[in-house]
Design a protein around this motif. Sequence first.
Motif, PDB file in Angstrom:
ATOM      1  N   ARG A  32       1.459   1.711  -3.449  1.00  0.00           N
ATOM      2  CA  ARG A  32       0.289   2.500  -3.310  1.00  0.00           C
ATOM      3  C   ARG A  32      -0.778   1.604  -2.591  1.00  0.00           C
ATOM      4  O   ARG A  32      -1.508   2.281  -1.535  1.00  0.00           O
ATOM      5  CB  ARG A  32      -0.270   3.008  -4.592  1.00  0.00           C
ATOM      6  CG  ARG A  32      -1.317   4.064  -4.510  1.00  0.00           C
ATOM      7  CD  ARG A  32      -2.059   4.389  -5.939  1.00  0.00           C
ATOM      8  NE  ARG A  32      -1.000   4.966  -6.795  1.00  0.00           N
ATOM      9  CZ  ARG A  32      -1.093   4.607  -8.022  1.00  0.00           C
ATOM     10  NH1 ARG A  32      -1.824   3.865  -8.491  1.00  0.00           N
ATOM     11  NH2 ARG A  32      -0.168   5.329  -8.740  1.00  0.00           N
ATOM     12  N   GLU A  33      -0.751   0.502  -2.889  1.00  0.00           N
ATOM     13  CA  GLU A  33      -1.861  -0.384  -2.449  1.00  0.00           C
ATOM     14  C   GLU A  33      -1.475  -0.667  -0.764  1.00  0.00           C
ATOM     15  O   GLU A  33      -2.511  -0.616   0.135  1.00  0.00           O
ATOM     16  CB  GLU A  33      -1.980  -1.805  -2.766  1.00  0.00           C
ATOM     17  CG  GLU A  33      -2.738  -1.707  -4.376  1.00  0.00           C
ATOM     18  CD  GLU A  33      -4.121  -0.918  -4.469  1.00  0.00           C
ATOM     19  OE1 GLU A  33      -4.852  -1.366  -3.500  1.00  0.00           O
ATOM     20  OE2 GLU A  33      -4.380  -0.141  -5.273  1.00  0.00           O
ATOM     21  N   GLU A  34      -0.316  -1.069  -0.570  1.00  0.00           N
ATOM     22  CA  GLU A  34       0.281  -1.269   0.876  1.00  0.00           C
ATOM     23  C   GLU A  34       0.069   0.075   1.556  1.00  0.00           C
ATOM     24  O   GLU A  34      -0.291  -0.272   2.817  1.00  0.00           O
ATOM     25  CB  GLU A  34       1.693  -1.484   0.557  1.00  0.00           C
ATOM     26  CG  GLU A  34       1.785  -2.844   0.215  1.00  0.00           C
ATOM     27  CD  GLU A  34       3.517  -3.278  -0.096  1.00  0.00           C
ATOM     28  OE1 GLU A  34       4.279  -2.054   0.260  1.00  0.00           O
ATOM     29  OE2 GLU A  34       3.895  -4.272  -0.497  1.00  0.00           O
ATOM     30  N   PHE A  35       0.416   1.392   1.021  1.00  0.00           N
ATOM     31  CA  PHE A  35       0.012   2.245   1.780  1.00  0.00           C
ATOM     32  C   PHE A  35      -1.385   2.662   2.073  1.00  0.00           C
ATOM     33  O   PHE A  35      -1.520   3.123   3.184  1.00  0.00           O
ATOM     34  CB  PHE A  35       0.511   3.697   0.866  1.00  0.00           C
ATOM     35  CG  PHE A  35       0.355   5.037   1.353  1.00  0.00           C
ATOM     36  CD1 PHE A  35       1.162   5.543   2.577  1.00  0.00           C
ATOM     37  CD2 PHE A  35      -0.586   5.843   1.094  1.00  0.00           C
ATOM     38  CE1 PHE A  35       1.146   6.459   3.097  1.00  0.00           C
ATOM     39  CE2 PHE A  35      -0.898   7.147   2.063  1.00  0.00           C
ATOM     40  CZ  PHE A  35       0.007   7.594   2.745  1.00  0.00           C
ATOM     41  N   PHE A  36      -2.245   2.615   1.109  1.00  0.00           N
ATOM     42  CA  PHE A  36      -3.797   2.592   1.456  1.00  0.00           C
ATOM     43  C   PHE A  36      -4.252   1.508   2.425  1.00  0.00           C
ATOM     44  O   PHE A  36      -5.064   1.973   3.321  1.00  0.00           O
ATOM     45  CB  PHE A  36      -4.485   2.270   0.168  1.00  0.00           C
ATOM     46  CG  PHE A  36      -4.390   3.419  -0.967  1.00  0.00           C
ATOM     47  CD1 PHE A  36      -3.868   4.635  -0.380  1.00  0.00           C
ATOM     48  CD2 PHE A  36      -4.779   3.288  -2.298  1.00  0.00           C
ATOM     49  CE1 PHE A  36      -3.721   5.612  -1.241  1.00  0.00           C
ATOM     50  CE2 PHE A  36      -4.603   4.262  -3.111  1.00  0.00           C
ATOM     51  CZ  PHE A  36      -4.140   5.613  -2.632  1.00  0.00           C
ATOM     52  N   LYS A  37      -3.570   0.411   2.554  1.00  0.00           N
ATOM     53  CA  LYS A  37      -3.979  -0.634   3.541  1.00  0.00           C
ATOM     54  C   LYS A  37      -3.504   0.099   4.938  1.00  0.00           C
ATOM     55  O   LYS A  37      -4.194  -0.286   5.944  1.00  0.00           O
ATOM     56  CB  LYS A  37      -3.238  -1.945   3.444  1.00  0.00           C
ATOM     57  CG  LYS A  37      -3.963  -2.686   2.568  1.00  0.00           C
ATOM     58  CD  LYS A  37      -3.398  -4.169   2.001  1.00  0.00           C
ATOM     59  CE  LYS A  37      -3.822  -4.637   1.088  1.00  0.00           C
ATOM     60  NZ  LYS A  37      -3.074  -5.906   0.629  1.00  0.00           N
ATOM     61  N   MET A  38      -2.461   0.701   4.976  1.00  0.00           N
ATOM     62  CA  MET A  38      -1.761   1.383   6.285  1.00  0.00           C
ATOM     63  C   MET A  38      -2.841   2.339   6.797  1.00  0.00           C
ATOM     64  O   MET A  38      -3.058   2.409   7.805  1.00  0.00           O
ATOM     65  CB  MET A  38      -0.536   2.063   5.999  1.00  0.00           C
ATOM     66  CG  MET A  38       0.369   2.385   7.287  1.00  0.00           C
ATOM     67  SD  MET A  38      -0.002   4.380   7.396  1.00  0.00           S
ATOM     68  CE  MET A  38       0.777   4.905   6.111  1.00  0.00           C
ATOM     69  N   CYS A  39      -3.319   3.269   5.786  1.00  0.00           N
ATOM     70  CA  CYS A  39      -4.481   4.109   6.227  1.00  0.00           C
ATOM     71  C   CYS A  39      -5.506   3.761   6.868  1.00  0.00           C
ATOM     72  O   CYS A  39      -6.188   4.062   7.768  1.00  0.00           O
ATOM     73  CB  CYS A  39      -4.692   5.029   4.812  1.00  0.00           C
ATOM     74  SG  CYS A  39      -3.367   6.043   4.074  1.00  0.00           S
ATOM     75  N   GLU A  40      -5.924   2.559   6.117  1.00  0.00           N
ATOM     76  CA  GLU A  40      -7.019   1.939   6.643  1.00  0.00           C
ATOM     77  C   GLU A  40      -6.817   1.466   8.289  1.00  0.00           C
ATOM     78  O   GLU A  40      -7.828   1.482   9.030  1.00  0.00           O
ATOM     79  CB  GLU A  40      -7.517   0.650   5.784  1.00  0.00           C
ATOM     80  CG  GLU A  40      -8.346   0.887   4.575  1.00  0.00           C
ATOM     81  CD  GLU A  40      -8.504  -0.395   3.976  1.00  0.00           C
ATOM     82  OE1 GLU A  40      -8.910  -1.516   4.687  1.00  0.00           O
ATOM     83  OE2 GLU A  40      -8.597  -0.372   2.756  1.00  0.00           O
ATOM     84  N   LYS A  41      -5.786   0.658   8.389  1.00  0.00           N
ATOM     85  CA  LYS A  41      -5.337   0.515   9.728  1.00  0.00           C
ATOM     86  C   LYS A  41      -5.187   1.665  10.869  1.00  0.00           C
ATOM     87  O   LYS A  41      -5.734   1.297  11.870  1.00  0.00           O
ATOM     88  CB  LYS A  41      -3.943  -0.388   9.550  1.00  0.00           C
ATOM     89  CG  LYS A  41      -3.504  -1.079  10.990  1.00  0.00           C
ATOM     90  CD  LYS A  41      -2.131  -1.653  10.908  1.00  0.00           C
ATOM     91  CE  LYS A  41      -1.720  -2.116  12.455  1.00  0.00           C
ATOM     92  NZ  LYS A  41      -0.526  -2.510  12.489  1.00  0.00           N
ATOM     93  N   ALA A  42      -4.751   2.682  10.321  1.00  0.00           N
ATOM     94  CA  ALA A  42      -4.447   3.853  10.912  1.00  0.00           C
ATOM     95  C   ALA A  42      -5.972   4.278  11.512  1.00  0.00           C
ATOM     96  O   ALA A  42      -6.112   4.870  12.644  1.00  0.00           O
ATOM     97  CB  ALA A  42      -4.035   5.053  10.553  1.00  0.00           C
ATOM     98  N   ASN A  43      -7.014   4.353  10.725  1.00  0.00           N
ATOM     99  CA  ASN A  43      -8.216   4.610  10.856  1.00  0.00           C
ATOM    100  C   ASN A  43      -9.136   3.559  11.728  1.00  0.00           C
ATOM    101  O   ASN A  43      -9.920   3.909  12.781  1.00  0.00           O
ATOM    102  CB  ASN A  43      -9.278   4.747   9.941  1.00  0.00           C
ATOM    103  CG  ASN A  43      -9.033   6.112   9.103  1.00  0.00           C
ATOM    104  OD1 ASN A  43      -8.558   6.908   9.813  1.00  0.00           O
ATOM    105  ND2 ASN A  43      -9.172   6.013   7.852  1.00  0.00           N
TER     106      ASN A  43
END
Length: 428
Positions: free
Chosen positions: A365-376
Motif C-alpha cells: 500500500r505504501e509503495e502504491f501511494f508513493k507511485m501516486c505521488e510520483k504520478a502527480n
Amino acid sequence: MPKINHVVIAGAGPSGILLGILLAKNLGIKVTILDADTKINDNPRAAHFAPSAVFDFHRAGIIDDVRAVGLAPKGVCWRLADTTFLAGMGREPEESKYSMVVLPLDQLGPLILKHFLSYPNTEVHWGHKVVGVEQDANGATALVETLDGEKKKFIGDYLVGADGASSGVRTALFGKEYPGETLKAQIVATNVYLPFDERYGYWDSNFIVHPTDWYMAAKITNDGLWRVTYGDSDGLSREELVKRQPLRYEQILPGHPKPDEYKLISMSPYKLQQRCAPSFRVGKILLVADAAHLCNPFGGMGLTGGFADVGSLYDCFTGIHLDELDESILDKYSEVRIAIWRDMIDPMSRENFHRLWDPAHEKKREEFFKMCEKANDDPVWGKSVAESIHQVRHDFTQYFKSKQKGSVGGKAMDQTGNGVLAENSAAA
C-alpha cells in the motif's frame, strides 16, 4: 464474399450490446440479441469506463452520446475513515481522446440499445433465456425458453455468451462449475444523493482504508448521484444486508448520517468472486465479459476486462468476415484473453481490494501511494500510468494477412468503413 452473415448474442448487457453495435454498424452483419430479463438491468453496477473501453466506444460511434450525459471524473484518492487524505492521482479531468467517462450502466444501457436498434438487421428478444446450445460445422444454435414456457431456437454463424455471471451459454458448455473462488466478504452497492464533495471535501472517487469499515464513494452523475460500495459480514443474508444499510452508513460514513440526511435511490448486495471459464471458445461458441470471467469491482477491472474482450472478439470477427483471418484466430482469442485475465485483471483487482483493509498489504500500500505521488509530481509519467490500462486490450488486427505482407490493410479498412486497422494499430 463476406463470411459472417448472422451472429446471435446471449445477453443484452453492456458488453453484448456493444459487440452487437460494432458488428452491425461497421460490418453490416445481422445481429440477434437474446436476454432472459424483460428490460435493461437497473441495479447499481459499474459506472467507470477506462480509456481502453472508451477506445471501443469510439469504434462503435457511441462516445459523443456517452460524453454528452456522462461525467468527466477529476481524480481518485485514498483516505482514512476520518477522511484524512492518504494519496491520490489526478485532479483535473483529462481532455485526451480516450479519457475516462463515468455513466451508470442503467443509463448507458438504454443509450446504446437505441444505437444498436438503429442499424438494419438488428433485434432484441426480451424474456428469452438460453437453456442450451447446439452446434455443427456451419454454425451454432441457442436453445431458448421464453417467459411463458415456449421453446425456441436461434441459429447463427456464431453464438456469443455475454449473459453474465450465471451465463446459460457457459453452463451449457461447461456445467455449473465456474473455476475460481468466492472471497470471504460481501459488498453492498448503493446509489445515494449525499454531497460528499461539498460536506467533506471528497474527490470524485474516494477509497476509504480501514480493517472493517472500508468503502468506496464515487460521484457517478453530473446531478450529484454517488455510488457508495461498502463491505459487510459474509454470513448475512440479502435481507439482513438490506436491513443493516442505515446502520452501516451511520457507522462508516463521515458525519454518521441518519436516513433523513441522504436520499437512497437503490441498493444491491452481492458476493465478491474471482473466476475464469476453462476456455472462451468451443467451436462456433464464444464467451465474453462476466460470462467468461469475474473479479471484484474495486478498480473497475471487471467491466474494463469485459469491454476489452468485446473489442478483441470484434477484431477476430472482422478478420474472419473480410477473409483476413481463418477461424483458428478464435483459439488465440481465448488464449490471449485468459492470459490477460490471469496475469493482469485477476491480480490487479485483488490488489485493489486488499489495499483497502488488509494489514498484510501495508508495505504494498505504501509503495502504491508513493507511485501516486510520483504520478502527480510528473504529469507525463502520470499520463503513461493512466494509459497503461490499454494493456488490457489486444490488437488482433495485427494478425491480418494484409499486415503480414507489409500492407497497412487498406482493403480491409475500406470495407469496415471506419478505419479500424489504422485506429487499432495506432493505439496498440
